[in-house]
Design a protein around this motif. Sequence first.
Motif, PDB file in Angstrom:
ATOM      1  N   TRP A 277       0.820  -1.214   0.000  1.00 12.39           N
ATOM      2  CA  TRP A 277       0.000   0.000   0.000  1.00 12.39           C
ATOM      3  C   TRP A 277       0.853   1.262   0.000  1.00 12.39           C
ATOM      4  O   TRP A 277       0.396   2.320  -0.415  1.00 12.39           O
ATOM      5  CB  TRP A 277      -0.943   0.008   1.204  1.00 12.39           C
ATOM      6  N   TYR A 278       2.091   1.139   0.466  1.00 13.49           N
ATOM      7  CA  TYR A 278       2.986   2.296   0.487  1.00 13.49           C
ATOM      8  C   TYR A 278       3.976   2.262  -0.679  1.00 13.49           C
ATOM      9  O   TYR A 278       4.887   3.079  -0.740  1.00 13.49           O
ATOM     10  CB  TYR A 278       3.748   2.348   1.815  1.00 13.49           C
ATOM     11  N   ASP A 279       3.770   1.330  -1.592  1.00 14.84           N
ATOM     12  CA  ASP A 279       4.669   1.184  -2.734  1.00 14.84           C
ATOM     13  C   ASP A 279       4.375   2.254  -3.775  1.00 14.84           C
ATOM     14  O   ASP A 279       3.416   3.026  -3.664  1.00 14.84           O
ATOM     15  CB  ASP A 279       4.505  -0.210  -3.348  1.00 14.84           C
ATOM     16  N   ASN A 280       5.209   2.279  -4.812  1.00 12.47           N
ATOM     17  CA  ASN A 280       5.074   3.265  -5.873  1.00 12.47           C
ATOM     18  C   ASN A 280       4.708   2.581  -7.177  1.00 12.47           C
ATOM     19  O   ASN A 280       5.159   1.466  -7.439  1.00 12.47           O
ATOM     20  CB  ASN A 280       6.391   4.032  -6.021  1.00 12.47           C
ATOM     21  N   ASN A 281       3.916   3.235  -7.998  1.00 13.56           N
ATOM     22  CA  ASN A 281       3.500   2.629  -9.264  1.00 13.56           C
ATOM     23  C   ASN A 281       4.593   2.698 -10.327  1.00 13.56           C
ATOM     24  O   ASN A 281       4.466   2.095 -11.392  1.00 13.56           O
ATOM     25  CB  ASN A 281       2.236   3.310  -9.792  1.00 13.56           C
ATOM     26  N   ILE A 282       5.673   3.424 -10.063  1.00 14.05           N
ATOM     27  CA  ILE A 282       6.774   3.529 -11.021  1.00 14.05           C
ATOM     28  C   ILE A 282       7.987   2.789 -10.478  1.00 14.05           C
ATOM     29  O   ILE A 282       8.363   1.730 -10.964  1.00 14.05           O
ATOM     30  CB  ILE A 282       7.117   5.007 -11.293  1.00 14.05           C
ATOM     31  N   SER A 283       8.606   3.337  -9.476  1.00 14.71           N
ATOM     32  CA  SER A 283       9.733   2.720  -8.789  1.00 14.71           C
ATOM     33  C   SER A 283       9.954   3.490  -7.503  1.00 14.71           C
ATOM     34  O   SER A 283       9.770   4.712  -7.467  1.00 14.71           O
ATOM     35  CB  SER A 283      11.005   2.761  -9.647  1.00 14.71           C
ATOM     36  N   ILE A 284      10.343   2.808  -6.460  1.00 16.40           N
ATOM     37  CA  ILE A 284      10.608   3.509  -5.207  1.00 16.40           C
ATOM     38  C   ILE A 284      11.840   4.400  -5.321  1.00 16.40           C
ATOM     39  O   ILE A 284      12.092   5.229  -4.445  1.00 16.40           O
ATOM     40  CB  ILE A 284      10.799   2.515  -4.042  1.00 16.40           C
ATOM     41  N   ASN A 285      12.575   4.259  -6.431  1.00 21.42           N
ATOM     42  CA  ASN A 285      13.791   5.051  -6.627  1.00 21.42           C
ATOM     43  C   ASN A 285      13.570   6.268  -7.524  1.00 21.42           C
ATOM     44  O   ASN A 285      14.524   6.857  -8.027  1.00 21.42           O
ATOM     45  CB  ASN A 285      14.889   4.162  -7.208  1.00 21.42           C
ATOM     46  N   GLY A 286      12.309   6.643  -7.722  1.00 20.76           N
ATOM     47  CA  GLY A 286      12.009   7.844  -8.490  1.00 20.76           C
ATOM     48  C   GLY A 286      11.563   7.557  -9.910  1.00 20.76           C
ATOM     49  O   GLY A 286      11.492   6.405 -10.349  1.00 20.76           O
ATOM     50  N   ASP A 287      11.267   8.620 -10.633  1.00 21.33           N
ATOM     51  CA  ASP A 287      10.738   8.491 -11.995  1.00 21.33           C
ATOM     52  C   ASP A 287      11.550   9.302 -13.003  1.00 21.33           C
ATOM     53  O   ASP A 287      11.024   9.752 -14.017  1.00 21.33           O
ATOM     54  CB  ASP A 287       9.274   8.939 -12.035  1.00 21.33           C
ATOM     55  N   ARG A 288      12.836   9.469 -12.717  1.00 19.39           N
ATOM     56  CA  ARG A 288      13.657  10.305 -13.593  1.00 19.39           C
ATOM     57  C   ARG A 288      14.780   9.543 -14.287  1.00 19.39           C
ATOM     58  O   ARG A 288      15.658  10.154 -14.900  1.00 19.39           O
ATOM     59  CB  ARG A 288      14.264  11.458 -12.785  1.00 19.39           C
ATOM     60  N   SER A 289      14.760   8.223 -14.203  1.00 18.58           N
ATOM     61  CA  SER A 289      15.804   7.452 -14.881  1.00 18.58           C
ATOM     62  C   SER A 289      15.520   7.402 -16.379  1.00 18.58           C
ATOM     63  O   SER A 289      14.436   7.767 -16.845  1.00 18.58           O
ATOM     64  CB  SER A 289      15.880   6.036 -14.305  1.00 18.58           C
ATOM     65  N   ASP A 290      16.491   6.934 -17.151  1.00 11.82           N
ATOM     66  CA  ASP A 290      16.380   6.924 -18.610  1.00 11.82           C
ATOM     67  C   ASP A 290      15.387   5.871 -19.095  1.00 11.82           C
ATOM     68  O   ASP A 290      15.080   4.904 -18.393  1.00 11.82           O
ATOM     69  CB  ASP A 290      17.750   6.654 -19.242  1.00 11.82           C
ATOM     70  N   TRP A 291      14.922   6.085 -20.333  1.00 11.95           N
ATOM     71  CA  TRP A 291      14.036   5.133 -20.994  1.00 11.95           C
ATOM     72  C   TRP A 291      14.823   4.338 -22.029  1.00 11.95           C
ATOM     73  O   TRP A 291      15.818   4.812 -22.562  1.00 11.95           O
ATOM     74  CB  TRP A 291      12.884   5.854 -21.696  1.00 11.95           C
ATOM     75  N   ALA A 292      14.331   3.128 -22.316  1.00 13.54           N
ATOM     76  CA  ALA A 292      14.927   2.307 -23.372  1.00 13.54           C
ATOM     77  C   ALA A 292      13.797   1.652 -24.161  1.00 13.54           C
ATOM     78  O   ALA A 292      12.715   1.383 -23.614  1.00 13.54           O
ATOM     79  CB  ALA A 292      15.844   1.246 -22.780  1.00 13.54           C
ATOM     80  N   LEU A 293      14.027   1.420 -25.443  1.00  9.18           N
ATOM     81  CA  LEU A 293      13.043   0.752 -26.295  1.00  9.18           C
ATOM     82  C   LEU A 293      13.400  -0.730 -26.354  1.00  9.18           C
ATOM     83  O   LEU A 293      14.415  -1.115 -26.937  1.00  9.18           O
ATOM     84  CB  LEU A 293      13.045   1.367 -27.694  1.00  9.18           C
ATOM     85  N   ILE A 294      12.574  -1.565 -25.729  1.00 13.97           N
ATOM     86  CA  ILE A 294      12.825  -2.999 -25.654  1.00 13.97           C
ATOM     87  C   ILE A 294      11.620  -3.739 -26.227  1.00 13.97           C
ATOM     88  O   ILE A 294      10.497  -3.593 -25.732  1.00 13.97           O
ATOM     89  CB  ILE A 294      13.080  -3.446 -24.201  1.00 13.97           C
ATOM     90  N   ASP A 295      11.857  -4.520 -27.282  1.00 16.02           N
ATOM     91  CA  ASP A 295      10.784  -5.274 -27.948  1.00 16.02           C
ATOM     92  C   ASP A 295       9.621  -4.371 -28.336  1.00 16.02           C
ATOM     93  O   ASP A 295       8.442  -4.726 -28.192  1.00 16.02           O
ATOM     94  CB  ASP A 295      10.283  -6.409 -27.046  1.00 16.02           C
ATOM     95  N   GLY A 296       9.959  -3.179 -28.814  1.00 18.19           N
ATOM     96  CA  GLY A 296       8.938  -2.250 -29.269  1.00 18.19           C
ATOM     97  C   GLY A 296       8.211  -1.510 -28.167  1.00 18.19           C
ATOM     98  O   GLY A 296       7.286  -0.741 -28.439  1.00 18.19           O
ATOM     99  N   GLN A 297       8.622  -1.713 -26.917  1.00 20.62           N
ATOM    100  CA  GLN A 297       7.979  -1.056 -25.784  1.00 20.62           C
ATOM    101  C   GLN A 297       8.962  -0.122 -25.089  1.00 20.62           C
ATOM    102  O   GLN A 297      10.135  -0.456 -24.928  1.00 20.62           O
ATOM    103  CB  GLN A 297       7.480  -2.102 -24.772  1.00 20.62           C
ATOM    104  N   HIS A 298       8.467   1.063 -24.695  1.00 21.97           N
ATOM    105  CA  HIS A 298       9.295   1.975 -23.911  1.00 21.97           C
ATOM    106  C   HIS A 298       9.329   1.487 -22.463  1.00 21.97           C
ATOM    107  O   HIS A 298       8.288   1.334 -21.828  1.00 21.97           O
ATOM    108  CB  HIS A 298       8.742   3.398 -23.972  1.00 21.97           C
TER     109      HIS A 298
END
Length: 222
Positions: free
Chosen positions: A66-87
């Motif tokens: 319930w106290y978790d994060n929907n992105i990551s507990i380490n924030g939402d500012r890390s880089d993106w990568a395209l893997i199997d057509g998905q960001h």
Amino acid sequence: MNKLQTYLTEAGVPAELHAHALASLQSARKPALIRFWLGLTAPIVWLFIAALLPRKAEQLPRWLRWYDNNISINGDRSDWALIDGQHVRMPAPDEDVVHDDGQHVSYWPPYSPRSFLPRWNFNGIRNRCGWLAKKWAQPLESIAYRAGLPVLDGEWGNPDIGRQVMGIRVACAGGVWQLVRTSRLWGGTKTENYGFEVLNANTIDRFATCTWTAWSWKGPKK
């Protein structure tokens, strides 16, 4: 006529759509308020969580979900990568990094995003109980998107409302509704936000989180 119906009328939403709009908007009230009240405890709870978590952790154990994060507990500012057509968002590094636009990966520079203060700030203060927001969100996977944003079934009111522009904006996509209203108060701006955040959905996050904000105030813009 209740407040939300009055707002729908003022925004120009046709009367025959009011029943459906109200049902969608009001269905967000209970989960959003549960998240709000639980979120009030997050700054204290996360003092203990952030102190005990290993640096390699990306999520909380199930019993703390319930106290978790929907992105990551380490924030939402890390880089993106395209893997199997998905960001896909890559795991946060173990040191603070500054992007080309000057933004830090860490939510408490210059400390590592995996250390105590950045984790406490992101999860306990800024993005509290984000996992619940996604759990109780309305999926928007089957609707069309254009330029990364959802194609709306309908939109009424003023699309330019904000801190400087007062008014009402109502949006609907996939049968999911959102109503936002801004008004002047004490020299600043009062914002009300009800329903599901259709206007924040995108091709990466194809869902609309529940919201029930009857009172949010920001002072005059300097």
